[in-house]
Design an enzyme around this catalytic site. Structure first.
Site, PDB file in Angstrom:
ATOM      1  CD  GLU A  41      18.815  45.789  -5.445  1.00  0.00           C
ATOM      2  OE1 GLU A  41      19.991  45.774  -5.601  1.00  0.00           O
ATOM      3  OE2 GLU A  41      17.979  45.358  -4.453  1.00  0.00           O
ATOM      4  CE  LYS A 110      21.680  47.231  -2.263  1.00  0.00           C
ATOM      5  NZ  LYS A 110      21.442  46.006  -2.966  1.00  0.00           N
ATOM      6  CB  CYS A 144      17.621  46.074  -1.537  1.00  0.00           C
ATOM      7  SG  CYS A 144      17.383  44.228  -1.202  1.00  0.00           S
TER       8      CYS A 144
END
Length: 262
Positions: A41, A110, A144
């Site tokens: 990330e 995300k 994540c």
């Protein structure tokens, strides 16, 4: 498909140095027979760089994307990397997949932002399932914290994802996610999950590493330690097919019972 997981935090704040690190890793991955390299990330810029996020953010087709496409083509390896994506007046925490011939295959924003730091600097994405075809596999991307929610991972499973790529910046004390949750996600959704973390101290965060590739049998095919590492592991379509036949969770679902989840 041999997959290389780059566990590194690179050089926070320097896209030039991080592109060099990615170039080096791509060369080593290709030499080891990997078809895909996955970086963590926000690898392109660094994670805990404060207002540098806005300064270094660029469009999905920006100069750094062009540079990564060139090195992917030069080494003959597909690359997934995390970066801050400038989209009009907002910045997303994004990850992009570029093929071995330099084609941009997929870009994911995300959807679940973690903590005040991310909510202060990013706008969440709205598309939970982003996929591309790579070497005969359906590859999906999330980032994540997204993988810690069962719903979007199940959405990927229902959409046919074979390999879920998860660039990550996970920190102490959440090692449970890498050690236990990710293999369970792979098992319950009958897919491979490549979880690729940052490592070491960065600002207020202490990233714990422990990157790994979990198989559909819930077993970590490979697991990194807590230092910089290029980890190699194979995604086996035959194992995936056999595991799905033996563990028919998706076939045995009863969606009519789950309406309250929405």
């Amino acid at each position: 498909m041999r997959t290389a997981l780059l566990q590194s935090s690179g050089r926070p704040g320097s896209t030039v140095e991080n592109l060099k690190a990615l170039d080096d890793a791509a060369g080593r991955a290709a030499a080891a027979g990997a078809a895909l390299l996955v970086a963590p990330e926000m690898f392109l810029t660094g994670y805990a760089i404060g207002d540098g996020i806005g300064r270094l953010a660029e469009p999905a087709d920006g100069d750094c994307a062009d540079a990564i496409a060139e090195l992917a083509h030069r080494h003959g390896v597909a690359i997934t990397y995390g970066y801050p994506e400038r989209a009009g007046d907002v910045v997303h925490n994004s990850a992009q997949l570029i093929s071995a011939d330099g084609t941009r295959l997929a870009n994911y924003r995300k959807t679940h932002l973690f903590g005040g730091f991310e909510r202060d600097h990013f706008t969440p994405g709205e598309q939970p399932v982003v996929q591309a075809e790579l070497n005969g596999l359906t590859v999906g991307i999330m980032i994540c914290y997204d993988v810690e929610f069962p719903e979007p991972v199940r959405a990927h499973a229902l959409a046919g994802t074979d390999l879920l790529i998860v660039p990550t910046a996970n920190m102490h004390p959440f090692q449970l996610v890498a050690e236990s949750l990710v293999p369970v996600r792979a098992w319950e959704n009958q897919m491979y999950v490549a979880y690729v973390n940052r490592v070491g101290l960065e600002g207020e965060f202490d990233f714990f590493g422990l990157s790994g590739l979990a198989g559909p049998d819930g077993v970590a095919r490979a697991r990194a330690g807590r230092g910089e590492e290029l980890l190699l592991a194979d995604v086996d379509p035959a194992l995936l097919a056999a595991s799905r036949e033996a563990n028919p969770y998706l076939k045995d679902r009863r969606p009519g019972l789950y309406g309250s989840l929405a």
